[in-house]
Design a protein around this motif. Structure first.
Motif, PDB file in Angstrom:
ATOM      1  N   LYS B  76     -15.237  22.136  43.430  1.00  0.00           N
ATOM      2  CA  LYS B  76     -14.669  21.258  42.398  1.00  0.00           C
ATOM      3  C   LYS B  76     -14.751  19.795  42.798  1.00  0.00           C
ATOM      4  O   LYS B  76     -14.825  18.915  41.951  1.00  0.00           O
ATOM      5  CB  LYS B  76     -13.197  21.632  42.163  1.00  0.00           C
ATOM      6  CG  LYS B  76     -13.007  22.464  40.912  1.00  0.00           C
ATOM      7  CD  LYS B  76     -11.548  22.607  40.583  1.00  0.00           C
ATOM      8  CE  LYS B  76     -11.392  23.639  39.492  1.00  0.00           C
ATOM      9  NZ  LYS B  76     -10.091  24.275  39.543  1.00  0.00           N
ATOM     10  N   LYS B  83     -14.441  21.641  32.989  1.00  0.00           N
ATOM     11  CA  LYS B  83     -13.144  22.167  32.552  1.00  0.00           C
ATOM     12  C   LYS B  83     -12.593  23.142  33.587  1.00  0.00           C
ATOM     13  O   LYS B  83     -13.316  23.670  34.418  1.00  0.00           O
ATOM     14  CB  LYS B  83     -13.313  22.883  31.215  1.00  0.00           C
ATOM     15  CG  LYS B  83     -13.343  21.917  30.051  1.00  0.00           C
ATOM     16  CD  LYS B  83     -13.231  22.714  28.750  1.00  0.00           C
ATOM     17  CE  LYS B  83     -13.970  22.004  27.635  1.00  0.00           C
ATOM     18  NZ  LYS B  83     -15.266  22.599  27.312  1.00  0.00           N
ATOM     19  N   LYS B  84     -11.291  23.402  33.494  1.00  0.00           N
ATOM     20  CA  LYS B  84     -10.614  24.263  34.461  1.00  0.00           C
ATOM     21  C   LYS B  84     -11.213  25.669  34.499  1.00  0.00           C
ATOM     22  O   LYS B  84     -11.450  26.233  35.560  1.00  0.00           O
ATOM     23  CB  LYS B  84      -9.126  24.348  34.110  1.00  0.00           C
ATOM     24  CG  LYS B  84      -8.244  24.036  35.308  1.00  0.00           C
ATOM     25  CD  LYS B  84      -6.800  24.228  34.933  1.00  0.00           C
ATOM     26  CE  LYS B  84      -5.922  24.164  36.176  1.00  0.00           C
ATOM     27  NZ  LYS B  84      -4.523  24.314  35.857  1.00  0.00           N
ATOM     28  N   ASP B  85     -11.460  26.231  33.319  1.00  0.00           N
ATOM     29  CA  ASP B  85     -11.983  27.605  33.268  1.00  0.00           C
ATOM     30  C   ASP B  85     -13.501  27.602  33.027  1.00  0.00           C
ATOM     31  O   ASP B  85     -14.035  28.515  32.420  1.00  0.00           O
ATOM     32  CB  ASP B  85     -11.254  28.388  32.171  1.00  0.00           C
ATOM     33  CG  ASP B  85     -11.352  27.674  30.827  1.00  0.00           C
ATOM     34  OD1 ASP B  85     -11.739  26.478  30.824  1.00  0.00           O
ATOM     35  OD2 ASP B  85     -11.059  28.308  29.797  1.00  0.00           O
TER      36      ASP B  85
END
Lengths: 173, 193
Positions: B76, B83-85
């Motif tokens: 990350k 996006k997070k997912d």
């Protein structure tokens, strides 16, 4: 016992233990994986034969040695063995070609010589850069890859310089 | 491209040997190169089969998945703005862990998958996004934990300790990867992301 020779056995034992613990049929899994990779290795053969022809004639004619001599001012300055120069040039272009050259260096200089070790480290720590960049962007609609190739080649050049340095540092001459 | 390269290699060899009188050595090389390539491929096939078997156990027991989960936070930091997912980030993590375990042939399809997901999520026009460039760069700088192929070749050549190069390979792979990623970042400075 030195640590680097214990890493692989420990890793293998760990994988098997975890597999048995998770109730994986280790025999079926192992043979399946082995079969897949055997197929890949055989698939590699035609390219390897062709590249072996190119590298073999180049070495036998003496042209490879002449090229290394020509580059010796640069390689000497970097403390890089002249025998490995051809490997450094071919490595980003062709994986099979680099394998054929590595085999020659290991045979000619010995695997535990300085040149043999540097060649091994260089081979183990770099990739077929041009091919990789082409394949990855080939799957997309991207036309401009910006500085992807340049950055990857900067990595290759530093690996080229650092491999000789690392061998001196970790293994001595 | 590889065809042209080989054509050049063979023409240079023949011309050079004609000029220096090493034609006997070259004709010997032509006769024996096929056999050399086959014995090399058989040696490699053995080593690759063993590694493939071990890694299949790692895959079936869920060990590779664990590594993927472990890598995600670190990735990350490199691949920003997702996006997070993000499905792309998941594919990237799988690609990088396959590379680390030396599963080159599993890594490539996963990497291409990751590239396509990035294309869907970031919608570039004709120009690669920074994340796409970084993904290609990471894959072009091998990040293999155990250099099995090289070790097999060293063992075949009679090395006393085929794996002794391991610390060097790790140090050099990591350092060259850092250099390549920094070069990629520098290239994006001051330009639209």
């Amino acid at each position: 016992m030195n640590i680097s020779s214990a890493i692989l056995p420990a890793l293998v034992l760990g994988v098997f233990l975890y597999g048995v613990f998770k109730k994986v049929d280790v025999f079926a899994a192992f043979t399946e994986g082995a079969k897949e990779n055997l197929k890949i290795a055989i698939g590699l053969l035609p390219t390897l034969v062709f590249l072996s022809l190119g590298v073999g004639t180049l070495r036998a004619s003496g042209a490879l040695e002449a090229l290394s001599r020509l580059a010796s001012p640069i390689t000497e300055f970097l403390g890089f063995p002249a025998e490995c120069f051809s490997l450094a040039i071919l490595r980003p272009i062709s994986g099979s070609g680099a394998l054929a050259i590595l085999e020659n260096i290991l045979e000619d200089c010995g695997p535990d010589s300085f040149a043999g070790r540097v060649a091994s480290v260089l081979m183990g720590s770099t990739e077929t850069t041009f091919y990789t960049i082409a394949v990855y962007f080939g799957a997309t609609k991207i036309k401009k890859t910006r500085h992807a190739l340049g950055s990857a080649l900067a990595g290759d050049i530093s690996a080229f310089i650092l491999s000789a340095l690392a061998v001196r540092l970790f293994l001595g001459r | 491209m590889i065809g042209i390269l080989l054509f050049l290699m063979i023409s240079v060899s023949v011309a050079y040997s004609a000029a220096t009188g090493s034609t006997t050595a070259v004709s010997n090389a032509i006769v024996s190169c096929g056999g050399d390539a086959v014995s090399l491929a058989i040696t490699l096939a053995g080593g690759m089969a063993v590694w493939g078997g071990i890694m299949k156990i790692a895959e079936k027991s869920g060990l590779t998945e664990k590594l993927t989960a472990l890598l995600r936070p670190a990735l990350k930091l490199i691949f920003r703005g997702l996006k997070k997912d993000s499905a792309a980030l998941k594919a990237i993590a799988m690609n990088v862990s396959a590379n680390l375990l030396g599963l080159g042939n599993a890594a490539t399809p996963l990497g291409i998958e990751a590239m396509k997901r990035l294309e869907e999520e970031e919608r570039p026009e004709a120009e690669a996004t920074p994340n796409m460039v970084k993904l290609a760069v990471i894959n072009a700088c091998s990040a293999e934990l155990i250099p099995t192929t090289v070790a097999v070749m060293r063992a075949k050549a009679g090395s006393a300790a085929p794996m002794e190069i391991l610390p060097c390979v790790l140090a050099v792979s990591f350092a060259s990867l850092v250099v390549a990623l920094i070069a990629a970042e520098i290239g994006f400075m001051g330009k639209k992301r």
